[in-house]
Enzyme design. Structure first.
Site, PDB file in Angstrom:
ATOM      1  N   HIS A  68       0.844  -1.204   0.000  1.00 39.04           N
ATOM      2  CA  HIS A  68       0.000   0.000   0.000  1.00 39.04           C
ATOM      3  C   HIS A  68       0.880   1.256   0.000  1.00 39.04           C
ATOM      4  CE1 HIS A  68      -3.538   2.461   1.505  1.00 39.04           C
ATOM      5  NE2 HIS A  68      -2.534   3.181   1.969  1.00 39.04           N
ATOM      6  N   GLU A  69       1.852   1.303   0.913  1.00 37.58           N
ATOM      7  CA  GLU A  69       2.696   2.511   1.009  1.00 37.58           C
ATOM      8  C   GLU A  69       3.552   2.686  -0.245  1.00 37.58           C
ATOM      9  OE1 GLU A  69       1.756   4.472   3.049  1.00 37.58           O
ATOM     10  OE2 GLU A  69       0.742   3.185   4.496  1.00 37.58           O
ATOM     11  N   HIS A 103       1.601   4.136  -3.017  1.00 36.77           N
ATOM     12  CA  HIS A 103       1.340   5.579  -2.888  1.00 36.77           C
ATOM     13  C   HIS A 103       2.324   6.406  -3.719  1.00 36.77           C
ATOM     14  CE1 HIS A 103      -2.028   6.337  -0.355  1.00 36.77           C
ATOM     15  NE2 HIS A 103      -1.556   5.706   0.706  1.00 36.77           N
ATOM     16  N   GLU A 160      -5.889   6.493  -1.833  1.00 37.83           N
ATOM     17  CA  GLU A 160      -5.905   5.379  -0.880  1.00 37.83           C
ATOM     18  C   GLU A 160      -6.431   4.099  -1.532  1.00 37.83           C
ATOM     19  OE1 GLU A 160      -4.398   5.444   1.817  1.00 37.83           O
ATOM     20  OE2 GLU A 160      -4.038   7.601   1.894  1.00 37.83           O
ATOM     21  N   ASP A 175      -4.583   0.601  -1.931  1.00 37.77           N
ATOM     22  CA  ASP A 175      -5.119  -0.678  -1.443  1.00 37.77           C
ATOM     23  C   ASP A 175      -5.126  -1.728  -2.554  1.00 37.77           C
ATOM     24  OD1 ASP A 175      -5.595   0.175   1.130  1.00 37.77           O
ATOM     25  OD2 ASP A 175      -7.752   0.520   0.857  1.00 37.77           O
TER      26      ASP A 175
HETATM   27 ZN   LIG Z   1      -2.507   5.205   2.429  1.00 41.52          ZN
END
Ligand SMILES: [Zn+2]
Length: 682
Positions: free
Chosen positions: A521-522, A525, A582, A586
């Site tokens: 997830h990070e 980003h 976000e 995900d």
């Molecule tokens: Zn996030």
């Protein structure tokens, strides 16, 4: 309780709102055992009467949801909260030991905590700690003195009109510049001032009532206080009108306007910046990012057109608002009534010790964090995380190399960015030095003000210096993680590297599905709709060919449209554009975690456990961290302010986009968990 600017930092979950301190941390609950088995996932989480292909979230979390109603003092209760609760118990033990004062190394956190816990002394003080600042505000008889007064108030953490600090220069990201951002509004978001549905109108009425009560508590006669509250509402509405909304603020170009002090002075002729800069006592400022020039123009108008007694009322309100959490019960209760009960549906105040733990964490987080990591974070966790980070990065590299919608030119740039992404795990290499901060036992508001001033100056001291990427934007006990696009690094505090996210020696499929997906997830980003606008060095620079950017936008629009259809509560839908980054993270994160797991040594020997295949357990690991119950009021507020989707969509929205899920659970093509128009960016 001031925190450094986190405008662009992409967190894993939402932890703070610009509402003072009441909402920062989760409320109380006696510790529940967090169930973990060393092999499979705990079956008490499941509701096996639900078909995973019909509603995977209910299948994976239904048992937990039924057994875990929301405690009276929480807006939400989920697995993040269970873990945060466990961390709080550790922190309480640390702080109670420190409060005995026997160890000089922990004297500051002990004194802060003991002072916060001494409710009787705080009660005896009443509104007295506000007196010096109320006197300063009363002395504002001409607009002329506003810059000095605002400088004093900003130093002690009062968020009137705007926030001021420092941040990396988006277009020269190795250097820090000054930054001023929109602020000074007491409602959770600028849109709260304008929505015209009945609930929003009622909230505004309640807000005026709340401001009236707080001013009354601070000693303003009731008749004056209600007139003042109306003036506060008018003034904040004028600011809100010119403020950017949350979706617009996700566009870095729209919040980047690098000015010289002379240019800034021209933009806002009614406010003498040189006097403000002198007042805050920082270094010489040559460049400053004025995030929203239109907002500052409105500020310039407001200070010139508002009668001086109304300006004083506004400043008085923000002074009380910023300090309410550390004042006597009347203030604390009224603060709770509006921000927790009215806005979020919470029924009870959380116990004092939990609040005090969260205040020490906010003001002295890296002093408190040292003891926390000693207890909870070992070399095995660090080694396992480093291995998973490498695996997930390799998965993203394979993913980029095989994309059919991206040309080689952009792929080379994407790979360069990926290879330059740094990671930080657990806690800082160099702990923050608090020696310049004085904490006095028996001076609760003084401690808070000095901590704010310390942090304010720490931010100012960075101006015109190189960015220190070793610093953290979250404290070690935090159950969260983040990506910083300006530093191009992924960060995982020790607080989250525990069950249900990670456990040493546990089934690897679960660790990859949970902690691995947090990493994914990070990392994603860095390549979401916001992160992709920054390059390997953290500069806001377009490295995409026009053709690839168009292909990207088409793909990310699919995700925005998909999530816009999800209902948060009643007639409130999620905002697909607010949650786009976000949701992209995900979707990419879980796919990368699955790819990483399947390529790992652990996958080679993995077998079926408790009837679940290794692939199925990766999905169950992901779902297991998102089980949560939410109050309706909280659900509504989150949909309007939070860039993260609710847990059920973080699970079902993602798996329904993944053919890998359909295959793992043998779902029929017309199953609800199989999207007919599956979206995929990464
Ligand atoms: Zn996030």
């Amino acid at each position: 309780m001031q925190r450094p600017s986190r405008r662009l930092i992409a967190a894993f979950v939402f932890v703070s709102l610009p509402l003072g301190t009441v909402l920062l941390h989760a409320q109380a609950r006696s510790a529940l055992p967090t169930s973990t088995s060393t092999a499979g996932i705990d079956p008490v989480l499941f509701n096996k009467s639900v078909d995973p292909c019909t509603d995977f979230y209910q299948f994976a979390c239904g048992g937990w949801l039924a057994a875990n109603p929301i405690p009276a003092d929480r807006p939400r209760w989920g697995r993040f909260d269970e873990l945060s609760e466990k961390n709080d118990v550790v922190l309480r033990r640390v702080l109670e030991a420190a409060a005995t004062g026997r160890d000089p190394a922990s004297k500051k956190i002990g004194d802060y905590f003991a002072t916060c816990m001494d409710e009787q002394a705080i009660e005896r003080l009443g509104a007295k700690p506000l007196e010096p600042d109320l006197k300063n505000i009363a002395a504002l008889t001409t607009m002329n003195r506003l810059p000095e007064l605002l400088a004093e108030l900003h130093k002690i953490g009062v968020g009137a009109f705007f926030s001021f600090g420092s941040e990396p220069d988006m277009k020269n990201a190795s250097m820090v510049i000054a930054a001023a951002d929109q602020g000074g509004m007491g409602l959770p978001d600028r849109d709260y001032y304008f929505r015209d549905d009945p609930r929003s109108i009622e909230i505004r009425k309640q807000y005026v009532d709340h401001v009236t009560k707080m001013l009354t508590l601070a000693g303003v006669p009731e008749a004056t206080a209600s007139k003042d509250a109306e003036a506060v509402m008018r003034l904040e509405t004028a600011l809100a009108k010119a403020a950017l909304d949350r979706v617009a603020r996700r566009d870095p170009e729209r919040i980047y306007h690098r000015l010289t002090p002379a240019e800034l002075q021209k933009l806002t002729p009614n406010f003498e910046w040189a006097r403000y800069f002198k007042g805050i006592g920082g270094p010489t400022i040559t460049l400053i990012n004025i995030t929203e020039p239109d907002f500052f123009k409105a500020f310039n108008q407001v200070i010139a057109s508002t009668p001086i007694d109304e300006l004083r009322a506004y400043l008085r309100w923000h002074l009380v608002h910023a300090n309410a959490f550390m004042l006597s019960t009347a203030f604390v209760d009224e603060n709770f009534r509006f921000y927790s009960a009215t806005l979020q549906g919470v029924e009870e105040q959380r116990p004092r010790w939990k609040r005090c733990v969260s205040y020490v964490d906010a003001d002295l987080g890296e002093a408190l964090g040292q003891a926390f990591v000693k207890e909870t974070f070992g070399p095995q966790a660090k080694a396992d995380m480093l291995k998973m980070v490498a695996d997930v990065e390799n998965a993203l590299e394979r993913d980029i190399n095989t994309l059919d919608w991206m040309t080689d030119t952009t792929k080379q740039q994407a790979l360069a960015k990926l290879h330059a992404t740094a990671n930080k795990i657990g806690y800082p290499d160099k702990w923050r030095d608090y020696s310049a901060l004085t904490i006095e036992r028996g001076d609760p508001i003084g401690n808070s003000h000095r901590a704010n001033t310390f942090e304010f100056h720490r931010q100012l001291d960075k101006i015109a210096k190189p960015v220190d990427k070793s610093e953290w934007s979250m404290t070690p006990p935090t159950v969260n993680a983040y990506y910083n696009p300006l530093e191009n690094n992924i960060n995982f505090p020790a607080g989250i590297l525990q069950p249900p996210f990670y456990s040493a020696g546990r089934d690897a499929a679960l660790n990859y599905g949970a902690a691995g997906a947090v990493i994914g997830h990070e990392l994603t980003h860095g390549f979401d709709d916001q992160g992709r606008q920054f390059d390997a060095s953290g500069n806001l620079r377009d490295w995409w060919t026009a053709e690839d950017a168009a292909a990207y936008k088409e793909r990310s629009s699919c995700i925005a449209d998909e999530y816009s259809k999800f209902t948060a509560i009643d007639d409130v839908k999620l905002s697909g554009r607010l949650t786009l980054g976000e949701n992209t993270a995900d979707n990419g994160g879980l796919r990368l975690a699955l790819m990483a797991f399947l390529a790992s040594d652990a996958a080679k020997t993995a077998t079926t456990i408790d009837g679940f295949t290794p692939e199925q357990r990766v999905f169950l690991g992901w779902a297991s961290v998102w089980c949560e119950n939410r109050r309706p009021e909280y659900e509504r507020m989150q949909a309007q302010t939070n860039p993260h989707s609710p847990g059920r969509y973080r699970v079902n929205g993602v798996v329904s986009n993944m053919p890998e899920f359909q295959k793992a659970f043998s779902c029929k093509p017309d199953s609800p968990m199989v999207s007919r128009n599956a979206c995929r960016v990464w």
